[in-house]
Every structure is written in structure tokens, then in C-alpha cells.
Design an enzyme around this catalytic site. Structure first.
Site, PDB file in Angstrom:
ATOM      1  N   ASP A  39      25.895  38.498  52.423  1.00 49.05           N
ATOM      2  CA  ASP A  39      27.020  39.240  51.803  1.00 49.05           C
ATOM      3  C   ASP A  39      26.421  40.060  50.730  1.00 49.05           C
ATOM      4  O   ASP A  39      27.090  40.485  49.766  1.00 49.05           O
ATOM      5  CB  ASP A  39      28.118  38.394  51.014  1.00 49.05           C
ATOM      6  CG  ASP A  39      29.405  39.408  50.686  1.00 49.05           C
ATOM      7  OD1 ASP A  39      29.341  40.397  51.334  1.00 49.05           O
ATOM      8  OD2 ASP A  39      30.235  38.919  49.721  1.00 49.05           O
ATOM      9  N   CYS A  42      41.916  32.639  46.731  1.00 54.86           N
ATOM     10  CA  CYS A  42      43.086  33.182  45.652  1.00 54.86           C
ATOM     11  C   CYS A  42      43.146  32.262  44.630  1.00 54.86           C
ATOM     12  O   CYS A  42      43.352  32.699  43.476  1.00 54.86           O
ATOM     13  CB  CYS A  42      44.330  33.392  46.373  1.00 54.86           C
ATOM     14  SG  CYS A  42      44.301  34.804  47.649  1.00 54.86           S
TER      15      CYS A  42
END
Length: 701
Positions: A321, A628
Site C-alpha cells: 500500500d 471504521c
């Protein structure tokens, strides 16, 4: 009718005092000439990085090292939303334009703070929420000839009348059946609106596009990942497909252009930063082979046509990433006795790059944080020497990498001061264990990485968590791009802090996760002034001038990727969910309302579930919920900490998690991917984690 010659001196005087009468007739009357010559009107902040160079350097000097101690709050505005604020305001001819959470656009009088209008694009939060890796954020608007442009989380590009906030046109830039989103700020070049998108973690194919600023018609699109070779017709992408293997196109490939762009009007080149692979695991994505162009690259194109000119790949065969979407700065630097037109970037991979922006030629690169995936960059080829053990997808064992997927530097903009020759860079030291997911399958309503988030979750042992946290820190670094070394640096306890602003007054401004906006001496990093903003700050400040008075403005609101995902690492952050626009001037006397923080009550239901049920719930939680609500059910302060959930929440757990009772808050219905029994298992895991916290608190007391 005869012209009164006696009026001529008066008219000339008005023209001198208020240059550009046409600008008085239309709000946001920005054109190419104004953007190219932005230094001739240093009081305005016309574009995302102030001008096309993206240096984020203010030529204003009224606020300087000698006067900054007298800086005070001039006005503030409180927002309803409690999600993250990341936007850069624009200030044009006395008006301030900015975006808040969920893409709401605001227009203020830049002197008084009076709200002139606001525009809500009515994003469907229940639908969009699960498609967002990194909070319901937006990084700002662009302005062009009386219009403002904003990208929305559901993929729309919208043009607004800058005078009234009325929508003029809207273009859907993405496929709503896929998990695309827009969080970046548009850029305007030669009457074209440039916009990219995000979503690589969810399995999409990246691209960026140009739209006609007047009509919203798409003019061209540049895909960053090649299609199925049997279908691909673009010569550039046909060549790029030779760097891939397998059937990457069935998984999307990634390469989303979700943030940075810059433009050189002399070279007529648009530079776009390209993101990570999808999935991260290159063994799944490309049989563990190839550079996989144009992942993690800087791509230069012609803005009129989207024609490819050159690229430089910062991380060949990327699988960590390590996006190259981070802020790019254009400058002219003397390198080895020769003046070079350069592009500078500090992408996630931890190396600071200096490239020739005309040709893409590699000039230099050095690590600005601790790096262990490479032992350096070949000075001839510009390729990093990637360590074999870093290739976790093919090395046969996990790899504890530095930097982490959150990067040595993320989206928070850096700034460049041409007077000091230094780049002011917000960095972090953080590691992450890359462990291949042996049971990988594409899932909806969650990220698809090819690495195991369950195996990579932080240990629940408080002592181990404490040790990991101690090794994680933020840092403000003043970087010499010519010498490629740190000039000075300041450690910070929170690893997630704001972007920077540098000024001709010899200052560097940065907001931080502890809730302070700080002004540092640009030469040596000495703190000269600080203001407590009552919430963690991640957005970059700007500076502007109206009626001869200089201001500093910042969006103050805690949020973004790190607070959402790794709550245990940001416990020193100020997480009050108090979101504001703060504006300062010398002698400012305004104050903020008293901050009242109510202690959270920890009163979980009885923990009666079996160990097997809790283990099942943990696995499901770290598949669908942790991105989240935080690793180990520990929130970073943006969204509710589920361990502290009320009895009402536990009573209505099925209605919330399965049926979508709180979709209006961005909490999607997960009934399509998990059963009622699985939702109950997640509840059992959360209750168990609440009791773990209760036990730890009692032991401390």
C-alpha cells in the site's frame, strides 16, 4: 451625452485601489492568468496549493517571527458533523470557500466569518459509507471563472455558482455499482477540471479524467492500469501490460489517483500521483511478478488530451500500500551546480524523491523515516533495491514492514519555503505485519487486500500494546531536498498530525493530533506560538490577506485513516468531535465556547458467550468492522467506541448491524454479508472487549 472629464481621476483611483473591476462583478473570477501569476496577488489563496507549484508557501509577512506572539482568534464557525475535516480553504477576493464532512460546501465572508451560503450534495450515507476506506472527508474545492468545483464521495463532479451556491451541473465520474469514491480536491488547467478517485482497497481499476469546466462533459480519461490484453487498445497501456501477469483485470488492479496533482504551465505537463495495487498481495494480483505499471507512480500527461509523456515508479511491484498519491511540489533547485526544474515527493514508502519534472529523470532519493523494505535506490536506474524478505507474498513468511500502510507520509500536505530551501514534512514512524491471507476471496462491503487483517491485529495484551504504541510516533521534519537530509525535526506523541504551511514571515504552521495549531521558526523548529483548538487537527493551514490584514485559517476536526483503524495508537489525541473552521489575525480577541467533555460510561452487558462464539465474532469484526470502529474494538475517537455502547445499542444490535437502522449516520446494513447469528457473535466479541477494558481500568485504579 458628454463624458465628464472630471470623473477620470476618480475612476483611475478606483481602478488602482480595486484592480480588476470584472472581479468585483463575479465571485471566484479565477482564470489561467491569475493562477499562473498568483504571486502578484499574495493575499489570495486561489488554488489547492495556492498556485500551480503546490508549494503551499505564503509570501505574506505581516505575521512573522517577531509578531506571531500577538496572533489571536478572529472568528470561528462550528460544523454539525463530527467526521474528519481535511480540506484546504480557498480565499478569493474576500470570500472563503471550503468543504466539510460529507461534501457540504460553504462560502464565508473571509473577514467577518458570515456564512453566505452552503450546498449539500445529499450523499446517501448508508450506501457510500461502506465504500470509504478513510472517513467521510473531502480536501476542498477548485475555482474557475465564477464557478466552484467539488468531487463527492459517491463519485460526482459538481459545478456551483460561486455567488449563490446553486448547482450548475453534475457529472457522474464513476460506476456506482463499484466501490469508487472521491476525496481529493479537483484541479483546473486550461478550462478543464481534473479529477481522480479512490477505492483500490475494494477492488477497482484506477483512472483520472478531464471535464469541460463549462458543461461538465468528459473530455478524456487516462486509465492507470491496463485492461484485459485481449481488449486493451491504448498503446501506452499495451506496453504497461507487459509488466503484469495473470488475470489482474478481474480483480480491478488498483492504481487509483485519489489525491495529488500539480501542473507546470511552461512545460504544459500535468503530474498525477498514482496509488496502490488491488489487492495488495502481488501473488494474488499478478502471480507475484512484474512492476505492475502504473501502480505507485508519478505520471506526466498533456492536459489537453491526456497523452502520456513520462512516468516514474517509486515502488515497483508494489504490495505494501505504498501509494505515490502524496503531495507533489514543483520548484527550481540548484543541484550539483546546475539549476534544475524539479518535482519533489515524499510518498508512503519512506523515501524523499527529487525528479526532473521535464523528463521524469531520477535525481535523488533518501529515506526520511526508518525504512526496511529496501536498502537504497540505484543512482543510475532510480530503482529501489527491494529486499527479498520484504516480498511477503512470495517469500513464504510474514514481513514486519517499516513504514506501515499508513505511510511515512500520507495525504497531509508538505510545504516548501524558497527562502530556507527546506520542505516541511509531517511524518510518522509505524510498523505493520504483512501476513498473506491464505483463504482470500473477494467480499463485498469490506476491503479486499490479500493480507490477513485478523492475523495482523494488535495483541490484546495491554503490555504488548503499550510497547507497540511506544514505538509509534509522529514527527515534523524540515527536509533539505538538495542535501537529502533532515535539517531539524520535532517528535510528537500522536502519529497522525496535520499538513503544513510555510510563510515569508519565517514561519511554519502545523495543527496536530493533540489539538494545537503551532507556529515554528522555519529556520530551526523553535515553537513560537500555539493555540488550543479543542480538537485534533489533520488539515493544512493557509494564509490570506484582506483589506491589508493577514489571516491564518485551518479546518479543525479529528479524523482520517489512522484514527479510524488503529485507535490504540492515538490515545493522546484530542477526540472531542468538535469541528470548526478557525481563523486568526494579529490582535484577534475572539474566544471559543468552553469545552465540556463528559466522561464515557463503561457498563457492558454480562459476557455469557462461549469462547468459540467470541473467536468467531472477532474474525467477523476484523473483516467488516475494524476499518471504521478500530483494531480490537478500540476507537480512535472519530466513530463510537463500541465497548462503551449503551444498553440501547446492544438491545437494537440486530436492527443496526443487519438491517441498517443507522444508515443516515453512514452505518450500512450488513445483512447481505452476515447473518443474525454472526452479528450476535460480533456483539459477543465487543462485549468481551468491553469487559477487558473494565478489568484493565479496575486494575489501574
Amino acid at each position: 451625452m458628454q463624458f465628464n472629464k472630471q470623473l477620470m481621476p476618480l475612476l483611475l483611483g478606483i481602478a488602482l485601489v480595486l484592480p480588476g473591476l470584472t472581479q468585483l462583478q463575479a465571485a471566484a473570477a479565477v482564470d489561467a492568468n491569475r493562477l499562473i501569476n498568483a504571486d502578484q496577488e499574495p493575499g489570495n489563496w486561489l488554488a489547492h496549493g495556492r498556485d500551480y507549484t503546490e508549494q503551499r508557501f505564503s509570501p505574506l509577512t505581516q505575521i512573522n517571527k517577531q509578531t506571531v506572539a500577538d496572533l489571536g482568534l478572529s472568528w470561528s464557525y462550528g460544523f454539525d458533523s463530527t467526521r474528519g475535516l481535511e480540506a484546504t480553504p480557498l480565499v478569493i477576493d474576500g470570500m472563503l470557500y471550503v468543504t466539510g464532512s460529507w461534501n457540504v460546501v460553504y462560502a464565508f465572508d473571509a473577514v467577518t466569518g458570515e456564512l453566505k451560503w452552503q450546498f449539500d450534495p445529499q450523499v446517501d450515507r448508508g450506501v457510500v459509507g461502506p465504500k470509504l476506506c478513510c472517513d467521510a472527508v473531502n480536501r476542498g474545492v477548485a475555482a474557475w471563472q465564477g464557478k466552484l468545483y467539488t468531487g463527492t464521495l459517491d463519485g460526482r463532479l459538481i459545478a456551483l455558482d460561486a455567488e449563490t451556491g446553486k448547482q450548475l451541473w453534475s457529472s457522474q465520474t464513476t460506476d456506482n455499482d463499484q466501490a469508487y469514491s472521491i476525496t481529493g480536491a479537483p484541479r483546473i488547467v486550461k478550462g478543464k477540471v481534473m479529477i481522480g478517485n479512490g477505492g483500490a482497497e475494494f477492488g477497482v481499476r484506477g483512472y483520472f479524467s478531464a471535464y469541460d469546466a463549462d458543461s461538465g462533459k468528459m473530455l478524456w480519461r487516462f486509465y492507470t492500469v491496463p485492461d484485459d490484453p485481449a481488449k486493451e487498445t491504448n498503446p501506452t497501456l499495451i506496453e504497461a501490460s507487459k509488466t503484469w501477469s495473470g488475470e489482474w483485470w478481474t480483480l480491478g488492479g488498483g492504481g487509483t489517483a485519489w489525491d495529488s496533482m500539480a501542473y507546470d504551465p511552461d512545460l504544459d505537463l500535468l503530474y498525477v500521483g498514482i496509488g496502490n495495487g488491488s489487492p495488495w498481495n502481488r501473488e494474488i494480483r499478478s502471480n507475484g511478478e512484474g512492476d505492475n505499471l502504473f501502480l505507485s507512480s508519478i505520471v506526466a500527461v498533456r492536459p489537453d488530451t491526456g497523452e502520456y509523456v513520462w512516468h516514474y515508479q517509486t515502488t515497483p511491484g508494489e504490495e505494501w500500500d505504498y501509494t505515490a498519491t502524496q503531495h507533489m511540489i514543483l520548484a527550481d533547485l540548484e543541484v550539483k551546480g546546475k539549476l534544475r526544474k524539479v518535482l519533489m515527493q515524499a510518498p508512503k514508502n519512506g523515501l524523499f524523491y527529487v525528479l526532473d519534472r521535464a523528463t521524469g529523470e531520477f535525481i535523488s532519493a533518501e529515506n526520511y523515516v526508518a525504512v526496511n523494505w529496501t536498502d537504497g535506490v540505484d543512482p543510475t536506474t532510480g530503482r529501489p533495491n527491494i529486499k527479498p524478505e520484504a516480498r511477503y507474498s512470495t517469500a513464504g513468511k510474514p514481513f514486519l514492514a517499516q513504514p506501515s500502510p499508513f505511510g511515512g507520509h500520507n495525504w497531509q500536505p508538505m510545504s516548501f519555503n524558497p527562502d530556507t530551501g527546506l520542505v516541511y514534512l509531517p511524518t510518522r514512524e509505524m510498523a505493520f505485519p504483512y501476513i498473506p491471507d491464505d483463504n482470500y476471496e473477494v467480499k463485498s462491503l469490506t476491503v479486499n487486500l490479500g493480507v490477513s487483517l485478523l492475523a495482523a491485529t494488535m495483541p490484546e495484551d495491554p503490555a504488548v500494546r503499550k510497547a507497540i504504541k511506544a514505538a509509534t510516533k509522529g514527527r515534523l521534519v524540515a527536509w533539505d531536498p538538495v542535501a537529502q537530509k533532515e535539517a531539524w525535526g520535532i517528535d510528537m506523541p500522536v502519529p497522525w498530525n496535520g499538513g503544513t504551511l510555510s510563510t515569508a514571515g519565517g514561519l511554519v504552521f502545523q495543527g496536530n493530533g493533540q489539538g494545537n495549531l503551532v507556529a515554528y521558526d522555519a529556520a530551526n523548529g523553535k515553537p513560537l506560538w500555539s493555540y488550543h483548538g479543542q480538537t485534533g487537527m489533520v488539515a493544512p493551514p493557509i494564509s490570506y490577506r484582506v483589506n491589508g490584514e493577514q489571516y491564518v485559517a485551518i479546518m479543525a476536526g479529528w479524523g482520517g485513516a489512522v484514527p479510524l483503524v488503529v485507535g490504540p495508537l492515538v490515545s493522546e489525541a484530542l477526540t472531542t468531535n468538535t469541528n470548526r473552521l478557525l481563523v486568526f489575525k494579529l490582535g484577534g480577541k475572539a474566544t471559543l465556547p468552553e469545552l465540556k467533555v463528559t466522561a464515557k460510561a463503561l457498563n457492558p452487558p454480562s459476557a455469557n458467550a462461549s469462547a468459540e462464539t467470541v473467536a468467531e465474532g472477532k474474525a467477523i469484526y476484523h473483516t467488516y468492522c475494524s476499518s471504521c470502529h478500530g483494531d480490537g474494538a478500540v476507537s480512535g475517537g472519530v466513530l463510537p467506541d463500541l465497548r462503551y455502547a449503551s444498553q440501547h445499542t446492544f438491545d437494537y444490535w440486530e436492527a443496526i448491524v443487519v438491517n441498517g437502522l443507522k444508515q443516515g449516520n453512514g452505518m450500512a446494513a450488513f445483512g447481505s454479508v452476515i447473518s443474525v447469528d454472526q452479528a450476535d457473535a460480533v456483539k459477543a466479541y465487543v462485549i468481551k472487549r468491553a469487559h477487558d477494558e473494565l478489568t484493565a481500568q479496575q486494575a489501574t485504579q
